[in-house]
Design an enzyme around this catalytic site. Sequence first.
Site, PDB file in Angstrom:
ATOM      1  N   LYS A  22    -101.653  41.283  12.259  1.00  0.00           N
ATOM      2  CA  LYS A  22    -102.425  41.339  13.630  1.00  0.00           C
ATOM      3  C   LYS A  22    -101.238  41.142  14.660  1.00  0.00           C
ATOM      4  CE  LYS A  22    -104.086  37.445  15.083  1.00  0.00           C
ATOM      5  NZ  LYS A  22    -103.894  37.065  16.623  1.00  0.00           N
ATOM      6  N   ASN A  23    -100.238  40.378  14.655  1.00  0.00           N
ATOM      7  CA  ASN A  23     -99.524  40.110  15.902  1.00  0.00           C
ATOM      8  C   ASN A  23     -98.510  41.170  16.150  1.00  0.00           C
ATOM      9  OD1 ASN A  23    -101.227  38.034  16.405  1.00  0.00           O
ATOM     10  ND2 ASN A  23     -99.746  36.501  15.893  1.00  0.00           N
ATOM     11  N   CYS A 118    -108.216  28.919  26.090  1.00  0.00           N
ATOM     12  CA  CYS A 118    -108.665  29.100  24.618  1.00  0.00           C
ATOM     13  C   CYS A 118    -108.654  27.613  24.031  1.00  0.00           C
ATOM     14  CB  CYS A 118    -108.178  30.211  23.683  1.00  0.00           C
ATOM     15  SG  CYS A 118    -106.626  29.634  23.211  1.00  0.00           S
ATOM     16  N   ARG A 123    -102.996  28.963  28.135  1.00  0.00           N
ATOM     17  CA  ARG A 123    -102.646  30.446  28.062  1.00  0.00           C
ATOM     18  C   ARG A 123    -102.036  31.099  29.427  1.00  0.00           C
ATOM     19  NH1 ARG A 123    -104.006  31.504  22.389  1.00  0.00           N
ATOM     20  NH2 ARG A 123    -102.270  32.834  22.835  1.00  0.00           N
ATOM     21  N   ASP A 307     -98.287  29.058  14.067  1.00  0.00           N
ATOM     22  CA  ASP A 307     -99.499  29.549  13.534  1.00  0.00           C
ATOM     23  C   ASP A 307     -99.854  29.029  12.015  1.00  0.00           C
ATOM     24  OD1 ASP A 307     -99.189  32.801  15.203  1.00  0.00           O
ATOM     25  OD2 ASP A 307    -100.059  30.828  15.803  1.00  0.00           O
ATOM     26  N   ARG A 399    -111.236  37.045  13.335  1.00  0.00           N
ATOM     27  CA  ARG A 399    -110.402  37.718  14.349  1.00  0.00           C
ATOM     28  C   ARG A 399    -109.053  38.081  13.627  1.00  0.00           C
ATOM     29  NH1 ARG A 399    -109.296  34.121  19.138  1.00  0.00           N
ATOM     30  NH2 ARG A 399    -107.789  35.812  19.464  1.00  0.00           N
TER      31      ARG A 399
HETATM   32  C1  EPZ Z   1     -97.948  34.801  20.524  1.00  0.00           C
HETATM   33  O1  EPZ Z   1     -98.948  34.139  21.656  1.00  0.00           O
HETATM   34  C2  EPZ Z   1     -99.100  34.824  19.504  1.00  0.00           C
HETATM   35  N1  EPZ Z   1    -100.171  35.824  19.621  1.00  0.00           N
HETATM   36  C3  EPZ Z   1     -99.884  33.511  18.966  1.00  0.00           C
HETATM   37  O2  EPZ Z   1    -100.595  33.664  17.928  1.00  0.00           O
HETATM   38  C4  EPZ Z   1     -98.517  32.431  18.675  1.00  0.00           C
HETATM   39  O3  EPZ Z   1     -99.112  31.105  18.175  1.00  0.00           O
HETATM   40  C5  EPZ Z   1     -97.705  32.603  19.780  1.00  0.00           C
HETATM   41  O4  EPZ Z   1     -97.160  33.789  19.934  1.00  0.00           O
HETATM   42  C6  EPZ Z   1     -96.433  31.704  19.624  1.00  0.00           C
HETATM   43  O5  EPZ Z   1     -95.637  32.086  18.511  1.00  0.00           O
HETATM   44  C7  EPZ Z   1     -99.833  37.195  19.508  1.00  0.00           C
HETATM   45  O6  EPZ Z   1     -98.973  37.478  19.138  1.00  0.00           O
HETATM   46  C8  EPZ Z   1    -100.888  38.315  19.850  1.00  0.00           C
HETATM   47  P1  EPZ Z   1     -96.377  32.335  23.799  1.00  0.00           P
HETATM   48  P2  EPZ Z   1     -98.611  34.108  22.977  1.00  0.00           P
HETATM   49  O7  EPZ Z   1     -96.330  33.322  24.993  1.00  0.00           O
HETATM   50  O8  EPZ Z   1     -97.567  35.433  23.337  1.00  0.00           O
HETATM   51  C9  EPZ Z   1     -96.343  29.149  27.175  1.00  0.00           C
HETATM   52  C10 EPZ Z   1    -102.634  33.435  16.718  1.00  0.00           C
HETATM   53  O9  EPZ Z   1    -103.063  32.780  15.905  1.00  0.00           O
HETATM   54  N2  EPZ Z   1     -96.376  30.317  28.228  1.00  0.00           N
HETATM   55  O10 EPZ Z   1     -94.960  32.592  22.935  1.00  0.00           O
HETATM   56  O11 EPZ Z   1     -99.657  33.981  23.933  1.00  0.00           O
HETATM   57  C11 EPZ Z   1     -97.795  29.048  26.588  1.00  0.00           C
HETATM   58  O12 EPZ Z   1     -98.887  28.460  27.133  1.00  0.00           O
HETATM   59  C12 EPZ Z   1    -101.925  33.634  17.888  1.00  0.00           C
HETATM   60  O13 EPZ Z   1    -102.317  34.677  16.018  1.00  0.00           O
HETATM   61  C13 EPZ Z   1     -96.123  30.002  29.503  1.00  0.00           C
HETATM   62  O14 EPZ Z   1     -96.117  28.861  29.937  1.00  0.00           O
HETATM   63  O15 EPZ Z   1     -97.622  32.847  23.137  1.00  0.00           O
HETATM   64  C14 EPZ Z   1     -97.184  28.447  24.863  1.00  0.00           C
HETATM   65  O16 EPZ Z   1     -97.243  26.970  25.444  1.00  0.00           O
HETATM   66  C15 EPZ Z   1    -102.122  32.039  18.545  1.00  0.00           C
HETATM   67  N3  EPZ Z   1     -96.249  31.032  30.408  1.00  0.00           N
HETATM   68  C16 EPZ Z   1     -95.716  28.958  24.986  1.00  0.00           C
HETATM   69  O17 EPZ Z   1     -95.390  29.413  26.163  1.00  0.00           O
HETATM   70  C17 EPZ Z   1     -96.079  32.114  29.901  1.00  0.00           C
HETATM   71  O18 EPZ Z   1     -96.302  33.185  30.797  1.00  0.00           O
HETATM   72  C18 EPZ Z   1     -95.755  30.061  24.075  1.00  0.00           C
HETATM   73  O19 EPZ Z   1     -96.538  30.875  24.473  1.00  0.00           O
HETATM   74  C19 EPZ Z   1     -96.546  32.781  28.663  1.00  0.00           C
HETATM   75  C20 EPZ Z   1     -96.538  31.664  27.800  1.00  0.00           C
END
Ligand code: EPZ
Length: 419
Positions: A22-23, A118, A123, A307, A399
Amino acid sequence: MEKLEVLGANTLNGQVRISGSKNASLPILAATLLSDKKIELRNLPKVKDIETMLLLLKSLDTKIKYLKNNKSVLIENNKKNKTFVSYSLVKTMRAGILVLGPLLARYSKAKVSLPGGCAIGTRPIDIHLKALSKLGVRYKIAQGYVYANAPKGLVGAKIKFPKISVGATENLIIAASLAKGQTILSNCAIEPEIKDMVNFLNKMGCKIKWIGKRTVKILGVKNLDEVNYKIMPDRIEAGTYLIAAALTKGKIEILGINPKIIRTEIDILKKIGAKIKLKKNHITIQGNKKIKNINIKTAPYPGFPTDLQAQMMVLLCKADSRSVISEKIFENRFMHVSELNRMGAKIKIKSNKAIIEGNTKFEGAELMATDLRASVSLILAALTSKSKSRINRIYHLDRGYEQIEIKLKKIGAKIKRLS
Ligand code: EPZ
């Protein structure tokens, strides 16, 4: 509202074939907006988030043809796309923000709904936006939307991410692919799904090269080619079934996954006591009677994935003594704890740490799923309890897990979907 009924306390044995990731599919689908040529994508998982992303692309006038019972699609953007993405499509699937980079790269403008929060956290997308502004993007946020444009088009730059972010790394690599000149991104996330997206982009004619562990160089290109690409397998699904085998002390063969991309998880499961045999493209795991305790911290790849945190927590409830899991990625990813405690677990939360007592005997209960990975942890716990469980709000599950009850039933689980 559909629910799942699980009657447990049986050992899982047999073979599981892993679906497409998915990711990896989500950023690759978003990246198809860069091109006006034909794109065939194979091995897409049949899960809700992919359906939503395809709906989102259709709302931008992308032409989509489903092939082979929806696991493959033919995509074409041969005419100008719309550049407005509505809240209704992004609110249930935050990865919708990944179309911001490609729309700006191709059309120099976009109006995209903010993802909104969420169950696992707020996010934010500040890292995405600040980095895009270094490529010449100007943006403002109003009425829950990002209004962005690049009057002179995107121009390459050197950018160091202040924090490792999967989505921001993906958005910027895609945007920089058509920017004028060279872009160097450092402190990137390096999840296998990002590498898969880069392989897809290069096959389409982009010029992207990893020049350091977390540094990538992108030379902007003008024209892209037709491409036919197979999506990589889902490592989180694979990790979930590995944990299920260790939990129920069964023997499961996981087919269609390269063990190299789940090295950390395999090493931890071996420490806990599972016997694991690795082949080029499949893994055999035999759960052990005794489950040893262990302390785990979630971290960006190649660390232990957030995850799989909820799933691992269920396994550690069955360990011979206390374990601690520290959630270092998301600020609120312990929503499953209260439901597990209702099933008899003894888990205490202290800031971002979960203290998990071992030797838990899970009892069946009426349960509520809160997010994708929490839902599957409830199923895992229910599989070990003698009494019946019912899990509500399983749309969270649908999902991201393809046919989970069918795959589990095939390896001996007593599970059925009630509509
Ligand atoms: C991706 O989410 C994945 N989703 C998530 O999987 C996964 O848990 C996550 O990466 C971490 O590995 C997809 O790939 C579609 P991040 P993403 O940006 O990109 C903070 C699932 O279950 N952050 O690496 O949203 C954020 O709040 C999902 O499949 C900021 O502060 O994760 C988090 O604390 C859930 N500012 C941390 O960084 C930003 O602009 C990591 O988020 C972006 C992120």
